[in-house]
Motif scaffolding. Structure first.
Motif, PDB file in Angstrom:
ATOM      1  N   ALA A  64     -18.372 -38.168 -24.744  1.00  0.00           N
ATOM      2  CA  ALA A  64     -18.468 -36.889 -25.446  1.00  0.00           C
ATOM      3  C   ALA A  64     -19.917 -36.421 -25.550  1.00  0.00           C
ATOM      4  CB  ALA A  64     -17.852 -37.019 -26.847  1.00  0.00           C
ATOM      5  N   ASP A 111     -23.888 -29.691 -20.926  1.00  0.00           N
ATOM      6  CA  ASP A 111     -23.771 -28.258 -21.208  1.00  0.00           C
ATOM      7  C   ASP A 111     -25.118 -27.669 -21.624  1.00  0.00           C
ATOM      8  OD1 ASP A 111     -21.134 -27.979 -20.553  1.00  0.00           O
ATOM      9  OD2 ASP A 111     -20.403 -28.369 -22.578  1.00  0.00           O
ATOM     10  N   ARG A 147     -13.877 -36.225 -30.334  1.00  0.00           N
ATOM     11  CA  ARG A 147     -13.915 -35.286 -29.214  1.00  0.00           C
ATOM     12  C   ARG A 147     -13.655 -33.864 -29.673  1.00  0.00           C
ATOM     13  NH1 ARG A 147     -10.594 -39.227 -25.211  1.00  0.00           N
ATOM     14  NH2 ARG A 147     -12.358 -40.235 -24.198  1.00  0.00           N
ATOM     15  N   SER A 148     -12.671 -33.713 -30.575  1.00  0.00           N
ATOM     16  CA  SER A 148     -12.332 -32.382 -31.073  1.00  0.00           C
ATOM     17  C   SER A 148     -13.515 -31.746 -31.799  1.00  0.00           C
ATOM     18  CB  SER A 148     -11.123 -32.486 -32.015  1.00  0.00           C
ATOM     19  OG  SER A 148     -10.839 -31.240 -32.593  1.00  0.00           O
ATOM     20  N   ASP A 198     -16.335 -30.911 -29.338  1.00  0.00           N
ATOM     21  CA  ASP A 198     -15.977 -29.716 -28.572  1.00  0.00           C
ATOM     22  C   ASP A 198     -16.230 -28.463 -29.392  1.00  0.00           C
ATOM     23  OD1 ASP A 198     -15.241 -31.073 -26.312  1.00  0.00           O
ATOM     24  OD2 ASP A 198     -13.094 -31.081 -26.763  1.00  0.00           O
ATOM     25  N   ARG A 210     -19.941 -27.858 -29.507  1.00  0.00           N
ATOM     26  CA  ARG A 210     -20.405 -27.344 -28.217  1.00  0.00           C
ATOM     27  C   ARG A 210     -20.060 -25.863 -28.069  1.00  0.00           C
ATOM     28  NH1 ARG A 210     -18.417 -30.811 -23.405  1.00  0.00           N
ATOM     29  NH2 ARG A 210     -16.407 -29.973 -24.053  1.00  0.00           N
ATOM     30  N   ALA A 211     -18.808 -25.508 -28.425  1.00  0.00           N
ATOM     31  CA  ALA A 211     -18.383 -24.113 -28.325  1.00  0.00           C
ATOM     32  C   ALA A 211     -19.222 -23.224 -29.238  1.00  0.00           C
ATOM     33  CB  ALA A 211     -16.901 -23.995 -28.693  1.00  0.00           C
TER      34      ALA A 211
END
Length: 202
Positions: free
Chosen positions: A113, A120, A187-188, A191, A194-195
């Motif tokens: 992760a 990114d 991970r959730s 994520d 990151r978003a």
């Protein structure tokens, strides 16, 4: 995830837990989760059919305790457990090895992760550099310098976060135990972070 128990081992391990004391089905699930440091928690669909089979074979009995069902080992169950004492020692070794393997999977999930998040950020930096190479103005040059500095600082923050989180996970695994869903939750949440970071780009 790789299998935790080999064929027939969970059945024997349930007998050993009931030999310690009578337990509700949920208490058996919790006891297994505790033995695995929270890295593995069997479902009710895994436990109850095996308990029903043990009852059918006369190795355990069940009785009502209010709205719950209490399972208790029988004399026949204790006799089988005693006869398979050497095999139970092997099962205990399997549990130890499974805890080690599941902890490694948790660490691998954290590492993957973090690598994704760093990739990114690096991609965003390359895009910023490409945009700046097309006729940069003094203001663009200043922006690029600031962006490069921000990326370097972000990389340091990520490395610090990764090392601290790994230390926290190891401490928790050695103490109260890690919940089985820790990798999914991690991970959730990463994520989502990151978003959120990428959404701030112009």
């Amino acid at each position: 995830m790789t299998p935790v128990f080999s064929h027939g081992s969970l059945r024997l391990y349930l007998l050993s837990l009931l030999a310690e004391q009578p337990r509700h089905g949920y208490e058996l699930i919790q006891a297994l989760s505790d033995r695995f440091g929270g890295t593995y928690s069997p479902s009710a669909g895994t436990i109850y059919p095996r308990l029903a089979k043990l009852e059918e074979e006369g190795l355990v009995t069940k009785s009502a305790d209010g709205r719950k069902t209490v399972y208790e080992i029988t004399d026949a169950g204790r006799t089988e457990l005693l006869a398979r004492e050497g095999e139970l020692g092997r099962v205990e070794s399997e549990v130890t090895e499974s805890v080690r393997r599941l902890a490694d999977e948790v660490r691998s999930g954290v590492s993957a992760a973090m690598k994704g998040l760093r990739a990114d950020l690096a991609s965003a930096a390359r895009q910023t550099k490409a945009d700046a190479s097309v006729g940069p103005t003094p203001a663009d040059t200043g922006t690029h310098v600031a962006s490069t500095r921000a990326l370097r600082e972000a990389d340091l923050v990520l490395n610090e976060f990764r090392h601290q989180l790994r230390a926290d996970l190891r401490t928790q695994a050695a103490g109260p135990g890690l919940p089985g869903e820790v990798v999914t939750d991690l991970r959730s949440q990463l994520d989502a972070v990151r978003a959120s970071i990428l959404a701030t780009r112009p």
